[in-house]
Scaffold this motif. Structure first.
Motif, PDB file in Angstrom:
ATOM      1  N   UNK A 171       7.315  -7.558   3.735  1.00  0.00           N
ATOM      2  CA  UNK A 171       8.214  -8.272   4.636  1.00  0.00           C
ATOM      3  C   UNK A 171       8.201  -9.764   4.295  1.00  0.00           C
ATOM      4  N   UNK A 172       9.401 -10.333   4.069  1.00  0.00           N
ATOM      5  CA  UNK A 172       9.541 -11.774   3.843  1.00  0.00           C
ATOM      6  C   UNK A 172      10.672 -12.268   4.740  1.00  0.00           C
ATOM      7  N   UNK A 173      10.295 -13.075   5.750  1.00  0.00           N
ATOM      8  CA  UNK A 173      11.274 -13.639   6.693  1.00  0.00           C
ATOM      9  C   UNK A 173      12.142 -12.558   7.325  1.00  0.00           C
ATOM     10  N   UNK A 174      11.525 -11.467   7.703  1.00  0.00           N
ATOM     11  CA  UNK A 174      12.246 -10.398   8.379  1.00  0.00           C
ATOM     12  C   UNK A 174      13.007  -9.455   7.473  1.00  0.00           C
ATOM     13  N   UNK A 175      12.933  -9.672   6.166  1.00  0.00           N
ATOM     14  CA  UNK A 175      13.606  -8.795   5.201  1.00  0.00           C
ATOM     15  C   UNK A 175      12.582  -8.075   4.323  1.00  0.00           C
ATOM     16  N   UNK A 176      12.963  -6.914   3.838  1.00  0.00           N
ATOM     17  CA  UNK A 176      12.095  -6.155   2.926  1.00  0.00           C
ATOM     18  C   UNK A 176      12.419  -6.583   1.503  1.00  0.00           C
ATOM     19  N   UNK A 177      11.435  -7.180   0.829  1.00  0.00           N
ATOM     20  CA  UNK A 177      11.646  -7.718  -0.518  1.00  0.00           C
ATOM     21  C   UNK A 177      10.712  -7.042  -1.517  1.00  0.00           C
ATOM     22  N   UNK A 178      11.151  -7.001  -2.775  1.00  0.00           N
ATOM     23  CA  UNK A 178      10.322  -6.447  -3.851  1.00  0.00           C
ATOM     24  C   UNK A 178       9.266  -7.476  -4.247  1.00  0.00           C
ATOM     25  N   UNK A 179       8.026  -7.030  -4.353  1.00  0.00           N
ATOM     26  CA  UNK A 179       6.921  -7.908  -4.760  1.00  0.00           C
ATOM     27  C   UNK A 179       6.831  -7.923  -6.286  1.00  0.00           C
ATOM     28  N   UNK A 180       6.762  -9.118  -6.875  1.00  0.00           N
ATOM     29  CA  UNK A 180       6.775  -9.229  -8.336  1.00  0.00           C
ATOM     30  C   UNK A 180       5.464  -8.785  -8.976  1.00  0.00           C
ATOM     31  N   UNK A 181       4.356  -8.880  -8.224  1.00  0.00           N
ATOM     32  CA  UNK A 181       3.059  -8.521  -8.793  1.00  0.00           C
ATOM     33  C   UNK A 181       2.017  -8.322  -7.705  1.00  0.00           C
ATOM     34  N   UNK A 182       0.869  -7.756  -8.124  1.00  0.00           N
ATOM     35  CA  UNK A 182      -0.232  -7.533  -7.189  1.00  0.00           C
ATOM     36  C   UNK A 182      -1.543  -7.606  -7.965  1.00  0.00           C
ATOM     37  N   UNK A 183      -2.660  -7.556  -7.217  1.00  0.00           N
ATOM     38  CA  UNK A 183      -3.981  -7.689  -7.824  1.00  0.00           C
ATOM     39  C   UNK A 183      -4.783  -6.407  -7.620  1.00  0.00           C
ATOM     40  N   UNK A 184      -5.440  -5.973  -8.698  1.00  0.00           N
ATOM     41  CA  UNK A 184      -6.453  -4.911  -8.600  1.00  0.00           C
ATOM     42  C   UNK A 184      -7.805  -5.617  -8.553  1.00  0.00           C
ATOM     43  N   UNK A 185      -8.627  -5.268  -7.584  1.00  0.00           N
ATOM     44  CA  UNK A 185      -9.917  -5.968  -7.449  1.00  0.00           C
ATOM     45  C   UNK A 185     -11.077  -4.966  -7.446  1.00  0.00           C
ATOM     46  N   UNK A 186     -12.253  -5.523  -7.698  1.00  0.00           N
ATOM     47  CA  UNK A 186     -13.489  -4.735  -7.665  1.00  0.00           C
ATOM     48  C   UNK A 186     -14.602  -5.629  -7.118  1.00  0.00           C
ATOM     49  N   UNK A 187     -15.755  -5.036  -6.939  1.00  0.00           N
ATOM     50  CA  UNK A 187     -16.889  -5.820  -6.458  1.00  0.00           C
ATOM     51  C   UNK A 187     -17.224  -6.925  -7.448  1.00  0.00           C
ATOM     52  N   UNK A 188     -17.786  -7.961  -6.945  1.00  0.00           N
ATOM     53  CA  UNK A 188     -18.133  -9.098  -7.804  1.00  0.00           C
ATOM     54  C   UNK A 188     -19.105  -8.654  -8.894  1.00  0.00           C
ATOM     55  N   UNK A 189     -18.763  -8.967 -10.129  1.00  0.00           N
ATOM     56  CA  UNK A 189     -19.598  -8.586 -11.273  1.00  0.00           C
ATOM     57  C   UNK A 189     -19.267  -7.227 -11.848  1.00  0.00           C
ATOM     58  N   UNK A 190     -18.501  -6.397 -11.158  1.00  0.00           N
ATOM     59  CA  UNK A 190     -18.146  -5.067 -11.667  1.00  0.00           C
ATOM     60  C   UNK A 190     -16.916  -5.171 -12.574  1.00  0.00           C
TER      61      UNK A 190
END
Length: 340
Positions: A171-190
């Motif tokens: 949701x961006x300002x009440x509209x559904x927008x496509x997200x250009x990117x995202x993050x994959x995360x893991x535990x610190x040091x993994x």
């Protein structure tokens, strides 16, 4: 004894609260997938959850499938950071190749699983597949998102395991927008490694590509067959029209010949054997008139029109038939002479 139990329960609650507080932090060990997001939101997904989702969607190539994204929200650095650390399959749903419907049994199952596995988390979005249709939100998907996932932090995750593509919507300002990117995360040091998952998706894509090739070849052959049948039907229709016209023409010629034949019979066929037009004379007869002198009756004359003779085809007759006619006329003439 009662005091000791209360102390133990209090310690457990403190540990759970501390654990929840420690968990709800912004991930530090991250890997960017796609482009950096300029909007005021970021999406983070735990590596294990990311792999679980792709493992779940790998063989879902016929009907749509999906589930719930579980996690929490961190407001930090002027952004709303949506952190996804769990996935619950949407069982008991009604699915077709283009739609996915969450039933009452689906929601009951999801809430039961949340109480067991994610008591301190909340539903931060949903995920569904588009088998070989690409990444987008259909009108039906938008309806679901607006009515069931309308919180500002809730996202939609679409995966196409056949084309090996994926994408988030938020949701961006009440509209559904496509997200250009995202993050994959893991535990610190993994270590963060999504290549194995990508390789598995590529392997699934190869098998699906073979099926797609076969499907395209089959569709091409069917298209050619339809085109062939179409032109063949046109040719058959043209041939039938030609035969109908030919039949009408033959019928017309037969009617003309029959008319000619009737005219020849009516006006006397013996007059048409290459001779000049002749006059047919009926022999004179005497009609008694009360014992007085016979009254002479004029012979009726039938004359054949020359144009009929010219246009009519010659009709051949047997010589015996002609001789019989001549003999009959001669005998009739002699009888009349003797009578006089």
């Amino acid at each position: 004894m009662a005091k000791k139990k209360n102390v133990k329960n209090t310690k457990k609650k403190v540990k759970q609260t501390a654990s929840a507080i420690n968990k709800k932090v912004l991930p530090q060990n991250i890997l960017l997938i796609g482009e950096r997001v300029e909007e005021n939101k970021n999406i983070y997904i735990l590596q294990k959850t990311y792999k679980d989702i792709h493992k779940f969607t790998k063989n879902k190539t016929t009907n749509e499938s999906g589930g719930m994204l579980i996690g929490y929200v961190v407001e930090e650095f002027g952004k709303t950071n949506i952190v996804i650390n769990g996935f619950i399959e949407a069982k008991y749903c009604e699915a077709t190749p283009t739609t996915l419907k969450f039933t009452h049994e689906t929601w009951e199952h999801v809430h039961d699983e949340m109480e067991k596995k994610y008591p301190d988390e909340k539903i931060v979005g949903w995920i569904h597949t588009h088998p070989d249709f690409g990444i987008f939100l259909s009108e039906y998907d938008v309806f679901i998102h607006k009515n069931f996932f309308n919180e500002d932090y809730q996202v939609a995750y679409v995966v196409d395991a056949i084309q090996n593509i994926e994408g988030f919507y938020f949701w961006i300002d009440g509209n559904i927008e496509r997200c250009k990117g995202f993050y994959v995360y893991n535990k610190t040091g993994a270590k963060i490694d999504v290549n194995n998952e990508k390789d598995q998706l590529d392997e699934g894509k190869v098998h699906s590509s073979r099926f797609s090739v076969f499907k395209n070849v089959l569709l091409g052959a069917m298209s050619l067959l339809i085109v062939f049948l179409f032109f063949s039907n046109m040719s058959q229709n043209e041939e039938m029209e030609r035969l109908k016209k030919q039949q009408k023409e033959q019928q017309r010629q037969l009617e003309e010949q029959q008319m000619l034949f009737d005219m020849l019979v009516y006006y006397g066929m013996p007059q048409y054997y290459g001779e000049e037009p002749q006059t047919i004379v009926i022999p004179q007869q005497s009609i008694p008139n009360n014992g007085s002198t016979p009254v002479e009756q004029k012979n009726p004359v039938f004359e054949v029109k020359p144009e009929v003779q010219q246009t009519s085809p010659p009709v051949k007759m047997e010589d015996d038939f002609q001789e019989n006619i001549d003999t009959a006329v001669t005998e009739e003439g002699e009888a009349a002479t003797d009578g006089e």
